[in-house]
Scaffold this motif. Sequence first.
Motif, PDB file in Angstrom:
ATOM      1  N   PRO A 128       0.820  -1.214   0.000  1.00  0.00           N
ATOM      2  CA  PRO A 128       0.000   0.000   0.000  1.00  0.00           C
ATOM      3  C   PRO A 128       0.858   1.270   0.000  1.00  0.00           C
ATOM      4  O   PRO A 128       1.941   1.313   0.589  1.00  0.00           O
ATOM      5  N   PHE A 129       0.358   2.303  -0.687  1.00  0.00           N
ATOM      6  CA  PHE A 129       0.997   3.608  -0.701  1.00  0.00           C
ATOM      7  C   PHE A 129      -0.074   4.674  -0.546  1.00  0.00           C
ATOM      8  O   PHE A 129      -1.264   4.431  -0.806  1.00  0.00           O
ATOM      9  N   ASP A 130       0.328   5.855  -0.095  1.00  0.00           N
ATOM     10  CA  ASP A 130      -0.621   6.920   0.222  1.00  0.00           C
ATOM     11  C   ASP A 130      -0.797   7.940  -0.892  1.00  0.00           C
ATOM     12  O   ASP A 130      -1.698   8.779  -0.840  1.00  0.00           O
ATOM     13  N   LEU A 131       0.087   7.895  -1.892  1.00  0.00           N
ATOM     14  CA  LEU A 131       0.052   8.898  -2.948  1.00  0.00           C
ATOM     15  C   LEU A 131       0.868   8.411  -4.135  1.00  0.00           C
ATOM     16  O   LEU A 131       1.924   7.809  -3.956  1.00  0.00           O
ATOM     17  N   ALA A 132       0.376   8.668  -5.337  1.00  0.00           N
ATOM     18  CA  ALA A 132       1.176   8.473  -6.553  1.00  0.00           C
ATOM     19  C   ALA A 132       1.711   9.835  -6.966  1.00  0.00           C
ATOM     20  O   ALA A 132       0.989  10.833  -6.979  1.00  0.00           O
ATOM     21  N   TYR A 133       2.990   9.868  -7.318  1.00  0.00           N
ATOM     22  CA  TYR A 133       3.659  11.145  -7.613  1.00  0.00           C
ATOM     23  C   TYR A 133       4.538  10.992  -8.839  1.00  0.00           C
ATOM     24  O   TYR A 133       5.157   9.948  -9.055  1.00  0.00           O
ATOM     25  N   SER A 134       4.607  12.047  -9.646  1.00  0.00           N
ATOM     26  CA  SER A 134       5.554  12.091 -10.751  1.00  0.00           C
ATOM     27  C   SER A 134       5.958  13.527 -11.004  1.00  0.00           C
ATOM     28  O   SER A 134       5.181  14.459 -10.764  1.00  0.00           O
ATOM     29  N   ALA A 135       7.179  13.706 -11.499  1.00  0.00           N
ATOM     30  CA  ALA A 135       7.655  15.029 -11.888  1.00  0.00           C
ATOM     31  C   ALA A 135       7.921  15.091 -13.388  1.00  0.00           C
ATOM     32  O   ALA A 135       8.496  16.063 -13.876  1.00  0.00           O
ATOM     33  N   GLY A 136       7.482  14.064 -14.133  1.00  0.00           N
ATOM     34  CA  GLY A 136       7.725  14.020 -15.572  1.00  0.00           C
ATOM     35  C   GLY A 136       6.451  14.202 -16.365  1.00  0.00           C
ATOM     36  O   GLY A 136       5.422  13.580 -16.061  1.00  0.00           O
ATOM     37  N   ASP A 137       6.495  15.029 -17.395  1.00  0.00           N
ATOM     38  CA  ASP A 137       5.309  15.304 -18.194  1.00  0.00           C
ATOM     39  C   ASP A 137       4.646  14.036 -18.718  1.00  0.00           C
ATOM     40  O   ASP A 137       3.421  13.941 -18.773  1.00  0.00           O
ATOM     41  N   ALA A 138       5.446  13.060 -19.115  1.00  0.00           N
ATOM     42  CA  ALA A 138       4.899  11.850 -19.717  1.00  0.00           C
ATOM     43  C   ALA A 138       4.120  10.998 -18.728  1.00  0.00           C
ATOM     44  O   ALA A 138       3.348  10.117 -19.136  1.00  0.00           O
ATOM     45  N   TYR A 139       4.292  11.263 -17.418  1.00  0.00           N
ATOM     46  CA  TYR A 139       3.715  10.390 -16.397  1.00  0.00           C
ATOM     47  C   TYR A 139       2.708  11.085 -15.484  1.00  0.00           C
ATOM     48  O   TYR A 139       2.067  10.428 -14.660  1.00  0.00           O
ATOM     49  N   LEU A 140       2.566  12.393 -15.595  1.00  0.00           N
ATOM     50  CA  LEU A 140       1.705  13.136 -14.667  1.00  0.00           C
ATOM     51  C   LEU A 140       0.258  12.677 -14.733  1.00  0.00           C
ATOM     52  O   LEU A 140      -0.413  12.536 -13.702  1.00  0.00           O
TER      53      LEU A 140
END
Length: 413
Positions: A73-85
């Motif tokens: 389990p995780f509490d948040l999905a995060y990305s800093a890349g345009d292709a993945y936001l």
Amino acid sequence: MRTSAVTSVLFVGGKRTEALEAARNAGLRVVYTGPVSDMSERHRELVDAAVLLPEFSPRVAVRVAVALHGIVPFDLAYSAGDAYLQAAAQINQELGLRANPLRTVSSVNDKSLMREVLRGIPVGQVAAAQVESPLDLAEFTSANGFPVILKPRGGSASEDVHLISDQDGLTALAERLAFPGGGRGAAPWVVEEYLEGREFSVETHSAAGEHLILAVTEKFKNENFVEIGHVVPARITEEERAALAEETRSVLTALGVEEGPGHTELILTAAGPRLVETHTRPGGDAIVELVKLAAGYDIHEMTFSWLSGKPADVSHEPVAGAAAIWFLTAEQGRVTAVGGEAEAGAGEGVRFAGLSAAVGDTIPEVRGSADRQGEALAVGDDADSALRRARAAIGRLRVEVEPLTPAAAPDQG
């Protein structure tokens, strides 16, 4: 502080590891999913669990993340890349995880949708429309005149941006470009009025809908609108800074941005700031490092401090009065020799200088960030000195090319 603290985060894609390091430093468990090509040895050192994909597909990434959440389990999905936001936002919505709303992220990633959401809201308006045929483009210019800017609806990295100055230019460009009705691989375009003035980006961190201004970056572009340099702080008056900050806050609020890093690009016109685009991620092109050196804010540290339930307004003493980065744009041709990195890196105030070009490479016309061939980052007492040092370092880098024969020249269409 964030009312619901995050203890674990799923990173979606991305080759860089600074954000993962900041998450670990904040005490978070780190889970990762993305293309196998993005994974490095440093990634493996930082993550607690990972699912690698042969190639990235948002639809597959969402399904994998939902399944992974049932195991780790995780509490948040995060990305800093345009292709993945977009995929990260879809994961958060699918699992009911608190984050910027999917509609907000969608409107930020889709330039046409962004203009539609902002239409009628009292922030600086820009005439714009989605165009799917040459006829749409002609209708827009008939109503709004020339010049105009044409760019991909979902574009990034300054790629494929076109200035259309007159009817002849429109006709010539329309014959070269692919439109949705024109066959496979075509994508919608967005046409906008041309904004006259200097360009800036405003770097922000949002917390509970409040937008903290971290820095204003002055930007430099070539004739194809590709970014070739940045400096922090921007060389502007306090009144100009206040106007850019106010416009940025208004845009982020109107789009529903709640939390996390932001990078908002604006043109300072004679009528005031006008929005080019905004992003729910940190600025690229080492802007994170420029802000850290010259403003004292570590954007990644702030992001994960806030998510982990600590105060978001983390700041440190700036290292220098200003920091700048400049990019090498070499002539078109086949690379025959490269060099000068040691000399460039030894320059006064230079923090980094390097080449991406290698012997045998073919250098095209610079129409996107990937077409640049080197970079140099420098600090100084003020913006002018930092810029001067970065540009001097670029001048010491050497990329020699031989002209291409017409048959070997890359297609620019």
